[in-house]
Scaffold this active site. Structure first.
Site, PDB file in Angstrom:
ATOM      1  N   CYS A  20       0.864  -1.176   0.000  1.00 28.57           N
ATOM      2  CA  CYS A  20       0.000   0.000   0.000  1.00 28.57           C
ATOM      3  C   CYS A  20       0.905   1.231   0.000  1.00 28.57           C
ATOM      4  O   CYS A  20       2.041   1.157  -0.470  1.00 28.57           O
ATOM      5  CB  CYS A  20      -1.000  -0.016   1.155  1.00 28.57           C
ATOM      6  SG  CYS A  20      -0.302   0.224   2.799  1.00 28.57           S
ATOM      7  N   ARG A  46      -3.657  -0.535   5.379  1.00 25.80           N
ATOM      8  CA  ARG A  46      -4.157  -1.626   4.538  1.00 25.80           C
ATOM      9  C   ARG A  46      -3.209  -2.805   4.429  1.00 25.80           C
ATOM     10  O   ARG A  46      -3.616  -3.951   4.660  1.00 25.80           O
ATOM     11  CB  ARG A  46      -4.485  -1.094   3.131  1.00 25.80           C
ATOM     12  CG  ARG A  46      -5.627  -0.100   3.114  1.00 25.80           C
ATOM     13  CD  ARG A  46      -5.713   0.619   1.805  1.00 25.80           C
ATOM     14  NE  ARG A  46      -4.571   1.518   1.663  1.00 25.80           N
ATOM     15  CZ  ARG A  46      -4.336   2.267   0.590  1.00 25.80           C
ATOM     16  NH1 ARG A  46      -5.147   2.203  -0.442  1.00 25.80           N
ATOM     17  NH2 ARG A  46      -3.297   3.067   0.553  1.00 25.80           N
ATOM     18  N   ASP A  48      -7.735   4.030   0.980  1.00 28.28           N
ATOM     19  CA  ASP A  48      -6.884   4.269   2.151  1.00 28.28           C
ATOM     20  C   ASP A  48      -7.720   4.832   3.298  1.00 28.28           C
ATOM     21  O   ASP A  48      -8.347   5.879   3.160  1.00 28.28           O
ATOM     22  CB  ASP A  48      -5.776   5.259   1.775  1.00 28.28           C
ATOM     23  CG  ASP A  48      -4.658   5.310   2.793  1.00 28.28           C
ATOM     24  OD1 ASP A  48      -4.818   4.767   3.911  1.00 28.28           O
ATOM     25  OD2 ASP A  48      -3.607   5.898   2.474  1.00 28.28           O
TER      26      ASP A  48
END
Length: 167
Positions: A9, A15, A134
């Site tokens: 990520c 994440r 996000d």
């Protein structure tokens, strides 16, 4: 044969850290602690050594997963080379890897798209539907939504990996 899975990520504090923690737990449960698959994560803009966000730690704790000892690491060539499968959260992450590490194009996929159609390149506008947003800076409930989204997809990915590895 998939021996190493790399989740990517942006900062490696939400994440990908959550995906790594969940996937490790799923593997442990599925293999009764005898998994030979290594699971790692990194961020394309990570600040090495940073802990996951409070919300990410809390949401994972609610699921019996402890990511409090995870520390962010920046995506580097050695991790890309080591990984047999690279699962990214957004098109931006995929494009970054394709540009910086062209040799990894055939093993880099959007996480949510991997089990659907992992061999073909499609219209990137359609790929936007397969991104995992996000949660940084959002309320904990949004982290819970992202965690559910990750979990649903990771279960399918685990099935696919076991299917591939048992061929």
């Amino acid at each position: 044969m998939i021996n190493t899975v790399l989740f990517v990520c942006t900062g490696n504090t939400c994440r990908s850290a959550m995906a790594e923690g969940m996937f490790k737990k799923m593997l442990e449960k599925r293999t009764k602690g005898n998994s030979k698959i290594e699971v790692i994560s990194a961020g394309i803009s990570a600040l090495p050594g940073i802990s996951p966000t409070f919300e990410a730690i809390s949401v994972m704790f609610e699921q019996g997963i402890d990511i409090s000892q995870h520390y962010a690491q920046e995506l580097q060539e050695e991790l890309i080379k080591k990984a047999d499968l690279i699962l990214v959260m957004t098109n931006e992450h995929k494009e970054y890897i394709h540009k910086e590490f062209p040799f990894a194009q055939n093993k880099t996929f959007l996480l949510k798209k991997f089990t659907i159609n992992n061999k073909s390149e499609s219209n990137q506008n359609n790929d936007r539907n397969y991104e995992i947003i996000d949660p940084i800076g959002r309320k904990i409930e949004f982290y819970r939504i992202i965690a559910r989204e990750l979990k649903n997809n990771l279960e399918k990915i685990l099935d696919k990996i076991f299917e591939e590895n048992n061929k």
